[in-house]
Scaffold this active site. Structure first.
Site, PDB file in Angstrom:
ATOM      1  N   THR A 194      72.011  46.856 121.799  1.00  0.00           N
ATOM      2  CA  THR A 194      73.315  47.076 122.457  1.00  0.00           C
ATOM      3  C   THR A 194      73.733  45.856 123.278  1.00  0.00           C
ATOM      4  O   THR A 194      74.917  45.647 123.522  1.00  0.00           O
ATOM      5  CB  THR A 194      73.284  48.333 123.353  1.00  0.00           C
ATOM      6  OG1 THR A 194      72.318  48.169 124.394  1.00  0.00           O
ATOM      7  CG2 THR A 194      72.929  49.566 122.551  1.00  0.00           C
ATOM      8  N   LEU A 240      78.229  47.379 125.487  1.00  0.00           N
ATOM      9  CA  LEU A 240      78.753  48.713 125.122  1.00  0.00           C
ATOM     10  C   LEU A 240      77.638  49.536 124.479  1.00  0.00           C
ATOM     11  O   LEU A 240      77.617  49.759 123.266  1.00  0.00           O
ATOM     12  CB  LEU A 240      79.954  48.561 124.191  1.00  0.00           C
ATOM     13  CG  LEU A 240      81.179  47.901 124.833  1.00  0.00           C
ATOM     14  CD1 LEU A 240      82.343  47.847 123.862  1.00  0.00           C
ATOM     15  CD2 LEU A 240      81.588  48.633 126.115  1.00  0.00           C
ATOM     16  N   HIS A 241      76.725  50.009 125.352  1.00  0.00           N
ATOM     17  CA  HIS A 241      75.522  50.670 124.834  1.00  0.00           C
ATOM     18  C   HIS A 241      75.847  51.902 123.977  1.00  0.00           C
ATOM     19  O   HIS A 241      75.466  51.983 122.800  1.00  0.00           O
ATOM     20  CB  HIS A 241      74.641  51.122 126.002  1.00  0.00           C
ATOM     21  CG  HIS A 241      74.326  50.058 126.990  1.00  0.00           C
ATOM     22  ND1 HIS A 241      73.458  49.032 126.715  1.00  0.00           N
ATOM     23  CD2 HIS A 241      74.766  49.847 128.261  1.00  0.00           C
ATOM     24  CE1 HIS A 241      73.358  48.232 127.771  1.00  0.00           C
ATOM     25  NE2 HIS A 241      74.146  48.705 128.720  1.00  0.00           N
ATOM     26  N   ASP A 242      76.498  52.878 124.596  1.00  0.00           N
ATOM     27  CA  ASP A 242      76.616  54.182 123.937  1.00  0.00           C
ATOM     28  C   ASP A 242      77.499  54.180 122.685  1.00  0.00           C
ATOM     29  O   ASP A 242      77.188  54.888 121.708  1.00  0.00           O
ATOM     30  CB  ASP A 242      77.110  55.230 124.951  1.00  0.00           C
ATOM     31  CG  ASP A 242      76.086  55.463 126.056  1.00  0.00           C
ATOM     32  OD1 ASP A 242      74.889  55.180 125.830  1.00  0.00           O
ATOM     33  OD2 ASP A 242      76.478  55.928 127.136  1.00  0.00           O
ATOM     34  N   CYS A 244      77.530  52.086 120.464  1.00  0.00           N
ATOM     35  CA  CYS A 244      76.709  51.630 119.325  1.00  0.00           C
ATOM     36  C   CYS A 244      76.075  52.823 118.611  1.00  0.00           C
ATOM     37  O   CYS A 244      75.941  52.824 117.380  1.00  0.00           O
ATOM     38  CB  CYS A 244      75.613  50.676 119.795  1.00  0.00           C
ATOM     39  SG  CYS A 244      76.227  49.075 120.338  1.00  0.00           S
TER      40      CYS A 244
END
Ligand code: BDR
Ligand code: CA
Length: 310
Positions: A194, A240-242, A244
């Protein structure tokens, strides 16, 4: 056909964007329920933020079920330093009118998987794994019925809360250990991946330029999130972790993956919440699909195209 999905989250700006990606993608995703968990902010705020986003998107029919207000064993730690006091700072959305659904999130996860044919419901967990772990313990028979569980969390290299641990696993390491020891078909979306998907001024400007109210709200809350991450030393921009994790469900072709074994450290002075990743030799059992690479440009093209739909 669209796959049935339960999204377990703790919004959080990046959770909110993941939720919007799911809502904008009816060809691929039929969102059965949103379940909330304490993480980035306390449960009440996370639950309000999820409903605010659904109302912003004009999708009040999607139920929001509140879940666990604290981790299994350790006290709750939150992340207002990154996400702001509301968890969704940067945008001023009206208080939600939608009521919460009455059923507890853990029961919703169990019921949704149990009432559909085996292999037809997926879970996407983008907060601490408390709700998911309790659902697996409450009704272990749901585990083999899952099509897939996509988990944003963990790291092969450096963590983001401690050198050893990523936030979601650090907040509730015992829940993560239950889920990773369950035999469920896990796809893990680690920080190492991420961190390749970063906001920058040009990408933010493209989102804002879409001009619809949802995209403008995203640009506002993402600008806040980006500024906080940069102020805290993340000079490359907010990751933008989530989203992904959602992108994996929409476009697996954007990713590369490896089979891995993953154990979770629950104790330790330095390593609480560490995901201990190993790569077994060919032919040896490996329980986890670990996402290792992403086409970041392709991800942003997908994100922009989906936000343009609102
Ligand atoms: C994870 O922690 C939270 O702050 C984000 O929403 C994401 O789920 C990244 O470590
Ligand atoms: Ca999250």
């Amino acid at each position: 056909m669209a796959r049935k999905l339960v999204l377990d989250c703790d919004p959080g700006q990046d959770d909110a964007l993941a939720l919007l990606l799911a809502l904008a993608s009816p060809e691929e995703i039929a969102l059965a329920a949103v379940t909330t968990v304490a993480g980035n902010v306390p449960l009440e705020l996370a639950s309000a933020n999820a409903r605010k986003i659904l109302e912003l998107a004009g999708r009040p029919e999607v139920p929001v079920h509140a879940g666990c207000a604290r981790p299994v064993l350790v006290p709750l730690s939150t992340a207002e330093a990154i996400h702001g006091d509301s968890g969704l700072d940067g945008v001023d959305l009206p208080p939600p009118r939608l009521p919460l659904a009455s059923e507890h999130a853990v029961r919703t996860i169990v019921r949704t998987i149990a009432e559909h044919p085996p292999g037809t419901v997926s879970l996407c967990a983008i907060g601490p794994l408390t709700n998911v772990a309790l659902a697996f313990l409450l009704e272990p028979a749901i585990v083999p019925r899952l099509a897939e569980i996509v988990v944003m969390g963990g790291a092969i290299g450096l963590g983001n809360v401690t050198p050893a641990a990523e936030f979601n696993f650090w907040v509730d390491p015992h829940a993560a250990a239950v889920v990773f020891g369950s035999g469920a078909p896990i796809t893990m979306v680690p920080l190492d991946l991420t961190r390749r998907v970063r906001l920058n001024p040009e990408r933010l400007a493209r989102i804002r330029a879409l001009g619809n109210p949802v995209a403008r709200a995203c640009a506002d809350f993402l600008a806040f999130y980006d500024a906080r991450c940069r102020a805290r030393g993340d000079g490359e921009g907010a990751a933008l972790h989530d989203p992904c994790a959602l992108a994996w469900l929409l476009r697996p072709g954007l990713f590369r993956a490896r089979r891995a074994r993953v154990a979770i450290e629950t104790e330790g002075r330095f390593c609480r919440g560490r995901s201990v990743v190993s790569f077994p030799a060919d032919g040896d059992p490996a329980e986890v699909r670990l996402l290792t690479e992403i086409d970041a440009e392709g991800f942003f093209e997908l994100l922009i195209a989906r936000l343009a739909r609102f």
